[in-house]
Write a protein that holds these residues in place. Structure first.
Motif, mmCIF file in Angstrom:
data_model
loop_
_atom_site.group_PDB
_atom_site.id
_atom_site.type_symbol
_atom_site.label_atom_id
_atom_site.label_comp_id
_atom_site.label_asym_id
_atom_site.label_seq_id
_atom_site.Cartn_x
_atom_site.Cartn_y
_atom_site.Cartn_z
ATOM 1 N N UNK A 21 0.833 -1.202 0.000
ATOM 2 C CA UNK A 21 0.000 0.000 0.000
ATOM 3 C C UNK A 21 0.873 1.259 0.000
ATOM 4 N N UNK A 22 1.919 1.245 0.831
ATOM 5 C CA UNK A 22 2.811 2.404 0.903
ATOM 6 C C UNK A 22 3.510 2.635 -0.438
ATOM 7 N N UNK A 26 3.210 5.897 -2.858
ATOM 8 C CA UNK A 26 4.365 6.660 -3.333
ATOM 9 C C UNK A 26 4.342 6.791 -4.851
ATOM 10 N N UNK A 27 3.986 5.695 -5.544
ATOM 11 C CA UNK A 27 3.899 5.734 -7.007
ATOM 12 C C UNK A 27 2.825 6.723 -7.445
ATOM 13 N N UNK A 28 1.672 6.687 -6.771
ATOM 14 C CA UNK A 28 0.584 7.610 -7.116
ATOM 15 C C UNK A 28 0.989 9.058 -6.864
ATOM 16 N N UNK A 29 1.699 9.302 -5.761
ATOM 17 C CA UNK A 29 2.138 10.660 -5.445
ATOM 18 C C UNK A 29 3.135 11.156 -6.492
ATOM 19 N N UNK A 33 2.751 14.225 -9.035
ATOM 20 C CA UNK A 33 3.744 15.303 -9.098
ATOM 21 C C UNK A 33 4.239 15.507 -10.522
ATOM 22 N N UNK A 34 4.458 14.390 -11.250
ATOM 23 C CA UNK A 34 4.891 14.515 -12.637
ATOM 24 C C UNK A 34 3.812 15.175 -13.485
#
Length: 207
Positions: A21-22, A26-29, A33-34
């Motif tokens: 989940x973490x 992080x991938x989604x964040x 951001x990109x």
């Protein structure tokens, strides 16, 4: 009732799920951001295109109008007004080139940049720039009387102008333009007595 072994398995599964989940968070964040960075870059490009479009016409009017003013016969009898007209013309031309730089940057990003290579005398180009800048610190250093080479005129003028005006900004007493033939290539060196780029910043000069 759960045994210790079963609890250990459950804790291991919980840790694995938590780590997954973490990682996904992080991938989604990072993706968000990109996307936001790209959105901001697109907005900046749109603003740059809008600015170049809005400025081209009025700058052309100023450049052409100042050229007509400089050609007026009565201006020769008024040196003070002539210097003002020359200053207006030089700065209008410089601003127009900056606008064209922004336009070319947009075309370069979209693969639409074109070049027009032709023979040009680089010594004459450097001498003309020195005359335009009217700064006694700027001189032609080591150079032949003529140096004919095939270049894209606008790109070469831009490179030369950027190098010389940057040196002019930081120089104390001297800016020299050196030109020399190096086989089938040409060497251009702009030398000045300014402080130079700090050692800690040199790796980032061309970023």
């Amino acid at each position: 009732r759960w045994t210790d072994a079963q609890l250990d398995v459950l804790r291991g599964l919980a840790d694995a799920v938590g780590a997954e989940v973490e990682l996904r968070l992080q991938v989604d964040i990072q993706s968000a951001q990109r996307r936001e960075a790209e959105r901001q870059r697109d907005a900046e490009r749109r603003r740059a295109r809008s600015v170049t479009h809005d400025l081209r016409s009025p700058l052309s009017v100023v450049v052409n109008g100042s050229e007509l003013l400089l050609d007026h016969p009565q201006l020769e009898a008024q040196p003070g007004l002539q210097r003002i007209a020359q200053l207006i013309h030089r700065n209008a031309v410089r601003a127009s080139r900056m606008v064209e730089d922004l336009h070319d940057l947009h075309r370069l990003e979209h693969g639409a940049m074109t070049f027009d290579f032709r023979q040009a005398d680089l010594v004459a180009m450097a001498s003309a720039l020195i005359d335009d800048l009217r700064d006694d610190r700027i001189t032609l250093g080591e150079a032949p009387r003529t140096l004919i080479h095939q270049v894209d005129l606008r790109s070469m003028e831009r490179v030369l102008t950027n190098l010389v005006t940057n040196a002019q900004r930081f120089a104390e007493d001297r800016v020299q333009i050196h030109l020399q033939r190096r086989g089938s290539e040409v060497g251009l060196l702009v030398d000045d007595d300014g402080p130079g780029v700090p050692p800690e910043a040199r790796d980032r000069v061309f970023e």
